[in-house]
Design an enzyme around this catalytic site. Sequence first.
Site, PDB file in Angstrom:
ATOM      1  N   HIS A   1      -3.681  -5.307   0.925  1.00 17.35           N
ATOM      2  CA  HIS A   1      -3.515  -5.767   2.295  1.00 17.35           C
ATOM      3  C   HIS A   1      -3.999  -7.208   2.373  1.00 17.35           C
ATOM      4  CE1 HIS A   1      -2.505  -1.843   3.937  1.00 17.35           C
ATOM      5  NE2 HIS A   1      -3.518  -1.325   3.259  1.00 17.35           N
TER       6      HIS A   1
ATOM      7  N   CYS B   1       0.843  -1.206   0.000  1.00 16.42           N
ATOM      8  CA  CYS B   1       0.000   0.000   0.000  1.00 16.42           C
ATOM      9  C   CYS B   1       0.879   1.257   0.000  1.00 16.42           C
ATOM     10  CB  CYS B   1      -0.984  -0.033   1.167  1.00 16.42           C
ATOM     11  SG  CYS B   1      -2.363   1.132   0.984  1.00 16.42           S
TER      12      CYS B   1
END
Length: 491
Positions: free
Chosen positions: A429, A331
């Site tokens: 994630h 991310c």
Amino acid sequence: MSAPTLMVQGTTSDAGKTTLVAGLCRALQRRGWAVAPFKPQNMALNSAVTADGGEIGRAQALQAQAAGLAPHTDMNPVLLKPNDDTGAQVIVHGRAIGNLDAASYHAFKPRLREAVLASHRRLAGQYQAIIAEGAGSPAEINLRDGDIANMGFAEAVDCPVILIADIDRGGVFAHLVGTLALLSASERARVRGFVINRFRGDLTLLQSGLDWLERQTGIPVLGVLPYLHGLALDAEDAVASGQTAFVNGALQVLVPLLPRISNHTDFDPLRAHPQVSLRYLRGGDAWPAADLVILPGSKNVRADLAFLRAQGWDQAIGRHLRYGGRLLGICCGLQMLGREIADPHGVEGAPGSSAGLGLLDLVTTLAPNKRLANVSGRLLPDDVPVCGYEIHAGISHGPALNTPLVRLDDGRRDGARSADGQILATYLHGLFESAASLRALLAWAGLARPQPLDPAALREAAIERLADACVAHLDLDRIEQLLRSGAPDTA
């Protein structure tokens, strides 16, 4: 007919509210209740994407699993994600509505109260019972005005409260009696039972204290939960404590602990793996040699990148790569690996741009609207199944993305792989949650024969273990009576 609500509040943060709610959800589900978890207001940087496409605290997603449900935004209608020490992004019903400082948030509470009660009404119309979780402590005097997280909510919906305290911290009787002393008369009347958490030793040696507590307060002790060593459940926010040095012979994984690290639950499967030694590197620590370095998610990527540079970790990452180490960015970690991060709208702080680490040929622009999605696909180049979720405001582009890490089932491509194979990056994630992708990534990082591990099965087993403890050590019959009887008589 509206379902009854029972609320768990704690004498302190991390007293065990989250785990008790999860354990009660599973234990009551076993007894035939259709039960839903609920947390009016949460402050956490670990979040999850819901079935209805919103964002809630990750702890509530765990509690939903314990209740046998898909997570929904009504289970956590207000989520605060701190950007710095005085401000936070405010998420209402799963969507970010902007950044507020503490004073502005206080003025905004009446509107948030409406959102909280609306979510509660919807859940109460769908399930037989709601187990609600407070935030922090109900005895925070400076936060009582306009409270929507603890007794303010309990009084609004007229529900009883269980107060939990952590005996492992010490001072458990002072915590319980002191908390009661700081409540109003009507709030004290709502506390219908105590639970003592994380007890070690011979319970008979505690009994005289329990007897005194009941005589002193007139409130029953509903149970004493033991210290459950090695309980592997998602943390609400705080980074789990662990070893400060690597274990010899294991694959050594290093995660720089950024001030605004988010979704560090990504690394729970690595912490659980018997062949992996994971260490969080704190500011000021010497940088050790490692096999794999992971740059984690962040709620304030430019500020955390500045912190990383101030620690000299950018140079350490360069040395790590020169010696053949592997590097993974997740991310915001992906964004840091690029050439530039621009925030023209001030999404995470003052508008501006920052130079990235320059290890991948891509640039990122932060946008006001987040991408929220649960996704699945194939991890490249091994072509193994992978699943995860996206929570990010950045939009990245550049030649590095032409060699993606993941081919998503919706037709998109995600992430990047460096030409030499040393660097991987992704917006996903939960990358290690799939047993197959976990094994493939450990092999890429240098583990010759990765042992199989199923993180989903581990989590489910932990929930079952927690529920077993609730069944064995709590008076569940009395807790069911509290649910059936509703709120106390405060006359």
